[in-house]
Design a protein around this motif. Structure first.
Motif, PDB file in Angstrom:
ATOM      1  N   ASN A 152      -4.978   1.748  -0.112  1.00 44.22           N
ATOM      2  CA  ASN A 152      -4.664   3.134   0.411  1.00 44.22           C
ATOM      3  C   ASN A 152      -4.103   3.920  -0.822  1.00 44.22           C
ATOM      4  OD1 ASN A 152      -4.692   2.454   3.175  1.00 44.22           O
ATOM      5  ND2 ASN A 152      -2.963   1.146   2.610  1.00 44.22           N
ATOM      6  N   ARG A 198       5.464   4.150  -2.664  1.00 44.07           N
ATOM      7  CA  ARG A 198       5.668   3.531  -1.323  1.00 44.07           C
ATOM      8  C   ARG A 198       7.166   3.568  -0.827  1.00 44.07           C
ATOM      9  NH1 ARG A 198       1.179   4.243  -1.658  1.00 44.07           N
ATOM     10  NH2 ARG A 198      -0.657   2.652  -1.267  1.00 44.07           N
ATOM     11  N   ASP A 208      -0.539  -2.136   4.667  1.00 41.38           N
ATOM     12  CA  ASP A 208      -0.509  -1.602   3.507  1.00 41.38           C
ATOM     13  C   ASP A 208       0.034  -2.892   2.530  1.00 41.38           C
ATOM     14  OD1 ASP A 208      -0.899   0.232   1.263  1.00 41.38           O
ATOM     15  OD2 ASP A 208       1.383  -0.286   0.900  1.00 41.38           O
TER      16      ASP A 208
END
Length: 400
Positions: A152, A198, A208
Motif C-alpha cells: 500500500n 501509518r 496492511d
C-alpha cells in the motif's frame, strides 16, 4: 577415529567474473571434488556448502547453526537487527506469525489481477518496439510496482526503494562498507517514514502489513518499535532483489530452447510447472549463511564456532544425488518440491507465494503476447551473493 581436517585452504574465489554457465559448471565440480569448501575472501574467509543434504541440514538445525550472527556472505548487516531473518526461534516467531497472514491463498488471489496488469503494461512496450532489455527494462522495474500494491505504497516510493536497493546490493557485492551503511540507513529512513505515515493515517491491520506489525503483540506486549522498524526495512527490500536477477534467466533459457517456449505457448497450463523447474535450475541465492554456534564437522572438515557458512542453494538445487540429471530442465520431476530456491526450515521465504505469481504471470503474459523472442546481445551477470542476470538484451516478435 581420525581427526577431522582443519586445513584452511582457498578452494574457490566467489569474486571471479562469470558467464551464464560458468558458476553452475564450477559448482558441479565442487559437489564432486570439494563439497565443503573454504574461501579466504570476505573479511577473514568463510565456508561454503555445495551439496543439498549439507545445506538442508544446516537450515533445519537452528540450535547449532544460528542466523543471528551472520546470515549472509559477505556480511552486510551493520545497521541493526532486522527480524525475522536475523532472529532464531522462538524470537522470530512473533514476526513470522504476522507476516504469514499476508501471503495466504486468498490475499494472493486478490492481488493477482494487479500483478498481471503491471506485467502486461511493462512488457508490451518492449514487444511493440521489437527489442529491449528484459532485465533492465522489465525485471528491475516490475517488483517495485508489485510491492507498491502489496505494501500500500505510492508507486514512486516503491521505485525509490528499488533504486536504493539496487545500489545497496551493488555496494555489498564489492564490499563497499561505507556505502552499504549509508544506503542501509537511507532504507531505514524510508521504513520509518512508512511507519510514521501509518501512525498518522491508520490503516486496517488486516489489510496492511506495516499496520499489522505495529498492532501485533508478543507475550502481552507490543513488538519493540526498533524491531518493527527493522522488520519493515527488511521486508521492503528483500523481495525486490531476487525477481530482478531471476526473471531474465527464464528468458535466456527459453531463448535457447524454442521447443519448450512453443510448448508453453500452446499449453500455458504447464507454465507454473516450468517456473518451478526454473526455480530449481536458476535459484538466485548462493550467499545466505549461518554461523556455527559450536565446533562442527561437515564432510570431514572441522568448522569452528563463530565461523560463517555460506549455503549455496544455487548448487544444492542441482545436486545429482537428489535431482538426477540435475543440470538439465525436466518437466514433472517427482522430487521437485524438495528444491531450496526459497530456503527451508523456519526461515523458508514467506513471500514464496507472491514470487510464484510474479514469475508465472510474467511468462504467461510474455508468451501470450509474442510469437518468439531471442537474446540479441551480451548477457551481464549479477555477482555473488546473488546469481542471475543484470542485463539481457532481446528481440521480440509480437503478433501481426
Amino acid at each position: 577415529m581420525a581427526e577431522p581436517a582443519r586445513d584452511l585452504t582457498h578452494d574457490f574465489d566467489p569474486r571471479e567474473p562469470e558467464t551464464f554457465t560458468s558458476a553452475h559448471a564450477l559448482y558441479q565440480d565442487m559437489r564432486s571434488r570439494c563439497p565443503v569448501a573454504r574461501s579466504e575472501t570476505y573479511d577473514g574467509g568463510f565456508w561454503a556448502l555445495f551439496r543439498y543434504e549439507d545445506v538442508k541440514h544446516v537450515l533445519e538445525t537452528p540450535a547449532v547453526f544460528t542466523t543471528s550472527v551472520q546470515n549472509t556472505v559477505p556480511r552486510f548487516a551493520f545497521t541493526g537487527r532486522r527480524p525475522p531473518l536475523h532472529f532464531d526461534p522462538p524470537e522470530h516467531t512473533a514476526y513470522r506469525r504476522v507476516i504469514n497472514r499476508f501471503f495466504t491463498r486468498g490475499k494472493m488471489a486478490a492481488l493477482e489481477p494487479r500483478v498481471r496488469e503491471f506485467a502486461g503494461g511493462l512488457l508490451q512496450p518492449l514487444i511493440d518496439a521489437g527489442r529491449g532489455d528484459i532485465a533492465v527494462d522489465y525485471a528491475q522495474k516490475f517488483p517495485a510496482h508489485v510491492f507498491a500494491a502489496f505494501f500500500n505504497l505510492p508507486t514512486g516510493l516503491a521505485e525509490l526503494i528499488k533504486e536504493i536497493s539496487a545500489e545497496y546490493v551493488a555496494a555489498i557485492q564489492i564490499v563497499d562498507t561505507d556505502n552499504v551503511v549509508r544506503l542501509s540507513r537511507r532504507l531505514y529512513e524510508i521504513a520509518q517514514a512508512v511507519i510514521d505515515e501509518r501512525r498518522e493515517h491508520p490503516m486496517d491491520p488486516g489489510e496492511d502489513l506495516t499496520s499489522a506489525l505495529m498492532a501485533a503483540e508478543y507475550e502481552g506486549e507490543p513488538l519493540p518499535a526498533d524491531m518493527v522498524l527493522g522488520c519493515v526495512r527488511q521486508l521492503l527490500v528483500t523481495g525486490m532483489v531476487a525477481p530482478s536477477v531471476f526473471i531474465g534467466t527464464m528468458f535466456v533459457h527459453l531463448s535457447g530452447d524454442p521447443e519448450l517456449a512453443g510448448l508453453l505457448r500452446r499449453d500455458p497450463a504447464r507454465i507454473a510447472a516450468a517456473v518451478e523447474e526454473f526455480l530449481r535450475l536458476y535459484g538466485p541465492y548462493r550467499g545466505m549463511a549461518r554461523t556455527a554456534r559450536e565446533d562442527v564437522v561437515i564432510g570431514g572438515r572441522l568448522i569452528r564456532a563463530g565461523e560463517p557458512i555460506a549455503l549455496v542453494y544455487t548448487s544444492a538445487n542441482r545436486d545429482e544425488r537428489v535431482f538426477p540429471d540435475g543440470e538439465r530442465f525436466r518437466f514433472d520431476r517427482p522430487d521437485l518440491a524438495r528444491h531450496l530456491a526459497f530456503g527451508a526450515g523456519v526461515h523458508t521465504c514467506p513471500g514464496a507465494p507472491l514470487a510464484r505469481i510474479m514469475l508465472v504471470t510474467t511468462l504467461e503474459e510474455a508468451l501470450a503476447r509474442t510469437r518468439s523472442f531471442e537474446v540479441s546481445g551480451e548477457i551481464a551477470m549479477a555477482r555473488w551473493a546473488e546469481w542471475g542476470t543484470n542485463s539481457v538484451p532481446m528481440r521480440f516478435e509480437g503478433h501481426a
